[in-house]
Enzyme design. Structure first.
Site, short mmCIF file in Angstrom:
data_model
loop_
_atom_site.label_atom_id
_atom_site.label_comp_id
_atom_site.label_asym_id
_atom_site.label_seq_id
_atom_site.Cartn_x
_atom_site.Cartn_y
_atom_site.Cartn_z
N ASN A 60 0.82 -1.21 0.00
CA ASN A 60 0.00 0.00 0.00
C ASN A 60 0.85 1.26 0.00
O ASN A 60 0.57 2.22 0.71
CB ASN A 60 -0.93 0.00 1.22
N CYS A 61 1.86 1.27 -0.83
CA CYS A 61 2.82 2.37 -0.89
C CYS A 61 2.69 3.04 -2.25
O CYS A 61 2.29 2.41 -3.23
CB CYS A 61 4.23 1.80 -0.71
N GLY A 62 3.04 4.29 -2.33
CA GLY A 62 3.03 4.99 -3.61
C GLY A 62 3.99 4.36 -4.62
O GLY A 62 3.84 4.53 -5.82
N TYR A 63 4.97 3.60 -4.12
CA TYR A 63 5.94 2.95 -4.99
C TYR A 63 5.55 1.51 -5.37
O TYR A 63 6.26 0.86 -6.12
CB TYR A 63 7.33 2.94 -4.34
N THR A 64 4.43 1.04 -4.86
CA THR A 64 3.99 -0.33 -5.14
C THR A 64 3.92 -0.64 -6.64
O THR A 64 4.27 -1.75 -7.04
CB THR A 64 2.64 -0.63 -4.44
#
Length: 179
Positions: A60-64
């Site tokens: 659930n990360c912006g970098y996922t």
């Protein structure tokens, strides 16, 4: 006299096991459970002196979305010997609570086929042995999707932060330098 060949065979077998252990860097000398599975993987056997790209991941990360490009790296370099290993972690509070949900993000949403391991700590005193080693060599990850390019002997470790995209020339050059 018939026992001698048996003893020799046992000694030779033990010597080969000992030499495998000697060639395996200590930080990889462990058995780890695969993501959302009862199956385990021996990291020494998986890597066997090959260069490795290690990533701490989160669902659930912006970098996922980097999973897609990481999978492309895996596909492009696996036949040249690169092993890609993902370590899901909730150290930055962006991982699913249930591994089945993490597995869904990796395998279904992004089509990951490289080795993903069970969720573990990647920084601090609770960090798994792989990330303790990486922290000693270059520093602990400061966020999700830090990438570590490690030479086959474990001597060379290059760290790339989250902002370095998997398809960047910088990361590709680092990978090619250890192949």
């Amino acid at each position: 006299m018939k026992k001698l060949p048996m003893i020799f065979a046992m000694t030779a077998s033990l010597m080969s096991v000992g030499s495998m252990a000697a060639t395996c860097p200590e930080y990889l000398n462990l058995e780890v459970r695969k993501l959302h599975s009862e199956e385990t993987v021996n990291l020494c056997e998986l890597t066997q002196g090959k260069p490795v790209l290690i990533i701490n991941t989160a669902s659930n990360c912006g970098y996922t979305p980097q999973f897609k490009a990481l999978e492309a790296l895996h596909e492009n370099y696996k036949d040249k010997g690169l092993v890609v290993i993902g370590f899901p972690s909730d150290d930055f509070f962006q991982e699913e609570n249930d591994e089945k949900d993490t597995a869904k993000v990796c395998y279904i949403n992004y089509g990951v086929t490289f080795t993903m391991l069970s969720t573990s700590a990647v920084r601090g005193s609770d960090a798994n042995s792989v990330f303790k080693y990486l922290a000693e060599k270059t520093g602990a990850p400061k966020w999700n999707f830090y990438k570590y390019v490690v030479s086959g002997d474990g001597a060379v470790v290059q760290q790339f932060n989250s902002k370095v995209k998997p398809d960047s020339e910088e990361l590709k050059q680092a990978i090619e330098s250890v192949l």
